[in-house]
Design a protein around this motif. Structure first.
Motif, PDB file in Angstrom:
ATOM      1  N   PHE A  34     -27.279 -18.954   7.035  1.00  0.00           N
ATOM      2  CA  PHE A  34     -27.381 -17.892   8.056  1.00  0.00           C
ATOM      3  C   PHE A  34     -29.199 -18.282   8.151  1.00  0.00           C
ATOM      4  CE2 PHE A  34     -24.031 -15.130   6.675  1.00  0.00           C
ATOM      5  CZ  PHE A  34     -23.108 -15.078   7.846  1.00  0.00           C
ATOM      6  N   ARG A  64     -31.109 -19.655   5.205  1.00  0.00           N
ATOM      7  CA  ARG A  64     -30.575 -19.072   4.057  1.00  0.00           C
ATOM      8  C   ARG A  64     -29.204 -19.301   3.806  1.00  0.00           C
ATOM      9  NH1 ARG A  64     -29.628 -13.330   3.281  1.00  0.00           N
ATOM     10  NH2 ARG A  64     -29.039 -13.644   1.020  1.00  0.00           N
ATOM     11  N   VAL A 122     -25.826 -18.945   2.165  1.00  0.00           N
ATOM     12  CA  VAL A 122     -25.378 -17.719   1.526  1.00  0.00           C
ATOM     13  C   VAL A 122     -23.885 -18.083   0.707  1.00  0.00           C
ATOM     14  CG1 VAL A 122     -23.786 -15.752   2.276  1.00  0.00           C
ATOM     15  CG2 VAL A 122     -26.081 -16.307   3.218  1.00  0.00           C
ATOM     16  N   GLY A 155     -20.613  -8.895  -7.103  1.00  0.00           N
ATOM     17  CA  GLY A 155     -21.532  -7.964  -6.736  1.00  0.00           C
ATOM     18  C   GLY A 155     -21.888  -7.667  -5.273  1.00  0.00           C
ATOM     19  N   SER A 156     -22.465  -6.900  -4.892  1.00  0.00           N
ATOM     20  CA  SER A 156     -23.122  -6.846  -3.420  1.00  0.00           C
ATOM     21  C   SER A 156     -23.697  -7.890  -2.964  1.00  0.00           C
ATOM     22  CB  SER A 156     -23.957  -5.492  -3.321  1.00  0.00           C
ATOM     23  OG  SER A 156     -23.219  -4.566  -3.329  1.00  0.00           O
ATOM     24  N   GLY A 157     -23.299  -8.592  -1.816  1.00  0.00           N
ATOM     25  CA  GLY A 157     -24.294  -9.337  -1.346  1.00  0.00           C
ATOM     26  C   GLY A 157     -23.953 -10.725  -1.890  1.00  0.00           C
ATOM     27  N   SER A 158     -22.887 -11.001  -2.753  1.00  0.00           N
ATOM     28  CA  SER A 158     -22.525 -12.314  -3.374  1.00  0.00           C
ATOM     29  C   SER A 158     -22.076 -13.308  -2.411  1.00  0.00           C
ATOM     30  CB  SER A 158     -21.579 -11.868  -4.453  1.00  0.00           C
ATOM     31  OG  SER A 158     -20.586 -11.262  -4.248  1.00  0.00           O
ATOM     32  N   GLY A 159     -21.260 -12.622  -1.267  1.00  0.00           N
ATOM     33  CA  GLY A 159     -20.742 -13.560  -0.531  1.00  0.00           C
ATOM     34  C   GLY A 159     -19.131 -13.357  -0.065  1.00  0.00           C
ATOM     35  N   LYS A 160     -18.684 -12.203  -0.734  1.00  0.00           N
ATOM     36  CA  LYS A 160     -17.322 -12.018  -0.473  1.00  0.00           C
ATOM     37  C   LYS A 160     -16.834 -11.840   0.762  1.00  0.00           C
ATOM     38  CE  LYS A 160     -17.505  -8.282  -3.181  1.00  0.00           C
ATOM     39  NZ  LYS A 160     -18.900  -8.019  -3.170  1.00  0.00           N
ATOM     40  N   SER A 161     -17.402 -10.810   1.586  1.00  0.00           N
ATOM     41  CA  SER A 161     -17.038 -10.626   3.030  1.00  0.00           C
ATOM     42  C   SER A 161     -17.065 -12.120   3.817  1.00  0.00           C
ATOM     43  CB  SER A 161     -17.821  -9.477   3.531  1.00  0.00           C
ATOM     44  OG  SER A 161     -17.555  -8.468   2.914  1.00  0.00           O
ATOM     45  N   THR A 162     -18.501 -12.609   3.582  1.00  0.00           N
ATOM     46  CA  THR A 162     -18.676 -13.795   4.341  1.00  0.00           C
ATOM     47  C   THR A 162     -17.343 -14.814   4.114  1.00  0.00           C
ATOM     48  OG1 THR A 162     -20.912 -13.359   4.236  1.00  0.00           O
ATOM     49  CG2 THR A 162     -20.296 -15.561   4.662  1.00  0.00           C
ATOM     50  N   GLN A 184     -13.166  -3.446   5.903  1.00  0.00           N
ATOM     51  CA  GLN A 184     -13.929  -2.757   4.833  1.00  0.00           C
ATOM     52  C   GLN A 184     -14.035  -0.946   5.266  1.00  0.00           C
ATOM     53  OE1 GLN A 184     -18.270  -2.738   3.102  1.00  0.00           O
ATOM     54  NE2 GLN A 184     -17.096  -4.673   2.644  1.00  0.00           N
ATOM     55  N   GLU A 211     -12.555  -4.570   0.549  1.00  0.00           N
ATOM     56  CA  GLU A 211     -12.632  -3.632  -0.323  1.00  0.00           C
ATOM     57  C   GLU A 211     -11.780  -2.362   0.101  1.00  0.00           C
ATOM     58  OE1 GLU A 211     -15.443  -3.154  -2.234  1.00  0.00           O
ATOM     59  OE2 GLU A 211     -16.899  -4.860  -1.481  1.00  0.00           O
ATOM     60  N   HIS A 255     -15.026  -4.762  -5.819  1.00  0.00           N
ATOM     61  CA  HIS A 255     -15.630  -4.746  -7.085  1.00  0.00           C
ATOM     62  C   HIS A 255     -15.381  -3.631  -7.770  1.00  0.00           C
ATOM     63  CE1 HIS A 255     -19.282  -3.688  -4.141  1.00  0.00           C
ATOM     64  NE2 HIS A 255     -18.291  -2.906  -4.015  1.00  0.00           N
TER      65      HIS A 255
HETATM   66  N1  LIG Z   1     -24.375 -12.304  10.053  1.00  0.00           N
HETATM   67  C1  LIG Z   1     -25.198 -12.466   9.094  1.00  0.00           C
HETATM   68  N2  LIG Z   1     -26.474 -12.970   9.319  1.00  0.00           N
HETATM   69  C2  LIG Z   1     -27.357 -12.963   8.267  1.00  0.00           C
HETATM   70  N3  LIG Z   1     -27.081 -12.727   6.938  1.00  0.00           N
HETATM   71  C3  LIG Z   1     -25.800 -12.330   6.655  1.00  0.00           C
HETATM   72  C4  LIG Z   1     -24.788 -12.159   7.848  1.00  0.00           C
HETATM   73  N4  LIG Z   1     -23.693 -11.647   7.115  1.00  0.00           N
HETATM   74  C5  LIG Z   1     -23.793 -11.594   5.685  1.00  0.00           C
HETATM   75  N5  LIG Z   1     -25.514 -12.121   5.527  1.00  0.00           N
HETATM   76  C6  LIG Z   1     -25.974 -12.022   4.227  1.00  0.00           C
HETATM   77  O1  LIG Z   1     -25.030 -12.862   3.334  1.00  0.00           O
HETATM   78  C7  LIG Z   1     -25.056 -12.201   2.064  1.00  0.00           C
HETATM   79  C8  LIG Z   1     -23.583 -12.187   1.650  1.00  0.00           C
HETATM   80  O2  LIG Z   1     -22.907 -11.031   2.483  1.00  0.00           O
HETATM   81  P1  LIG Z   1     -21.621 -10.777   2.116  1.00  0.00           P
HETATM   82  O3  LIG Z   1     -21.465  -9.354   3.148  1.00  0.00           O
HETATM   83  O4  LIG Z   1     -20.537 -11.717   2.269  1.00  0.00           O
HETATM   84  O5  LIG Z   1     -21.497 -10.319   0.858  1.00  0.00           O
HETATM   85  P2  LIG Z   1     -20.491  -9.220   0.007  1.00  0.00           P
HETATM   86  O6  LIG Z   1     -20.225  -9.765  -1.461  1.00  0.00           O
HETATM   87  O7  LIG Z   1     -19.194  -8.934   0.661  1.00  0.00           O
HETATM   88  O8  LIG Z   1     -21.194  -7.770  -0.195  1.00  0.00           O
HETATM   89  P3  LIG Z   1     -20.646  -6.401  -0.121  1.00  0.00           P
HETATM   90  O9  LIG Z   1     -20.074  -6.289  -1.554  1.00  0.00           O
HETATM   91  O10 LIG Z   1     -21.794  -5.559  -0.467  1.00  0.00           O
HETATM   92  O11 LIG Z   1     -20.004  -6.247   0.902  1.00  0.00           O
HETATM   93  C9  LIG Z   1     -25.866 -11.198   2.018  1.00  0.00           C
HETATM   94  O12 LIG Z   1     -27.009 -11.377   1.478  1.00  0.00           O
HETATM   95  C10 LIG Z   1     -26.030 -10.759   3.522  1.00  0.00           C
HETATM   96  O13 LIG Z   1     -27.276 -10.076   3.864  1.00  0.00           O
END
Ligand SMILES: Nc1ncnc2c1ncn2[C@@H]1O[C@H](COP(=O)(O)OP(=O)(O)OP(=O)(O)O)[C@@H](O)[C@H]1O
Length: 263
Positions: free
Chosen positions: A14, A17, A19, A38-45, A88, A166, A199
């Motif tokens: 992104f 960055r 990710v 963990g939070s922000g690790s990249g699962k949803s992405t 989610q 989740e 998680h």
């Molecule tokens: N559209 C976007 N634009 C910029 N950064 C993004 C975007 N989507 C996600 N990110 C960043 O990518 C990283 C991974 O996000 P993601 O939502 O995949 O994490 P996650 O593991 O699912 O977290 P959570 O458990 O908190 O949902 C985070 O740092 C988030 O800020």
């Protein structure tokens, strides 16, 4: 067993960055594959790439032998019918009744008579253990019921694959166990292939055939629950043992410190 989904060298940036950093894994047919981290690790992405909501910076997503990252939008929409996605937050439409939420795809995209859509919604609702709530609105339901209605909607098109983001977050332990049972039952009765992002450790170890641990956009371990428990990686061990001290927190403190210094 055949691979239903192959994620190959997936990179997502992104802006500047990165990710997702070269993620690879495969999910076998009818498998329940858990993506934990963990939070922000990249699962949803990661799962948003699998359903085609995001395009990778690099890499391939191969489903039933087809690289979906190369599909034109129209074909991708058609292809997506194979997949159900449990958001989610559930993402129900508050202004629509429960049956309209469940039958939404058919109301929006087909000429199917309303009576039949209602019947289909009833059928799907009974699969998730909800009967007689067709006429209610989402605001009249508990969090656990809303999750189950979302699940009924996710299975409305008889998907071969369901992606759960989740599914047990914000639910009490008993309701969480009920959702876990539903995920397993859907696999057992309909042969669904599942990816579950969570998680919730109890849920991950309870239902996962295999678990992948993701941290800062990288996969640290993939294996059966037993293999993950025995994995010596300190990051994996800190996460699965819920330890406050360890490499994950040390990294976090280092990052916070360098952010402070930059200010
Ligand atoms: N559209 C976007 N634009 C910029 N950064 C993004 C975007 N989507 C996600 N990110 C960043 O990518 C990283 C991974 O996000 P993601 O939502 O995949 O994490 P996650 O593991 O699912 O977290 P959570 O458990 O908190 O949902 C985070 O740092 C988030 O800020």
């Amino acid at each position: 067993m055949n691979s239903k989904i192959i994620v190959k060298n997936l990179v997502k940036k992104f802006g500047d960055r990165e990710v997702l950093k070269n993620i690879s894994f495969d999910v076998k047919e009818k498998e329940i594959f858990v993506l934990m981290g963990g939070s922000g690790s990249g699962k949803s992405t990661t799962i948003k790439h699998i359903i085609g909501l995001l395009k990778p910076t690099k890499g391939e997503i191969i489903i039933d032998g087809i690289d979906i990252t190369k599909l034109p939008e129209k074909e991708l929409i058609e292809f997506r019918k194979k997949m159900g996605y449990l958001f989610q937050e559930g993402a129900l439409f508050d202004s629509l009744k429960v049956w309209e939420n469940v039958g939404f795809y058919f109301l929006e995209n087909t000429d199917m008579p309303v009576k039949e859509i209602y019947k289909l919604a009833q059928e799907k609702l009974s699969l998730v253990g909800l009967k007689g709530i067709e006429e209610l609105y989402p605001s009249e339901l508990s969090g656990g019921m809303r999750k189950r209605v979302s699940l009924a909607r996710a299975i409305s098109t008889n998907p071969e694959i369901i992606l759960y983001d989740e599914p047990t977050s914000g639910l009490d332990p008993v309701t969480s166990a009920m959702i876990d049972n539903l995920i397993v039952n859907l696999r057992n009765s309909l042969g669904v292939t599942s990816i579950v992002v969570t998680h919730d450790l109890d849920s991950a170890f309870g239902i996962g055939d295999r678990i992948a641990m993701i941290h800062k956009g990288k996969i640290y371990a993939i294996g059966t629950p037993e293999e993950i428990r025995k994995n010596p990686d300190p990051i994996v061990q800190q996460f699965i043992n819920r330890k406050a001290e360890g490499p994950i927190t040390e990294e976090l403190f280092k990052e916070l410190k360098s952010e402070k210094l930059q200010k």
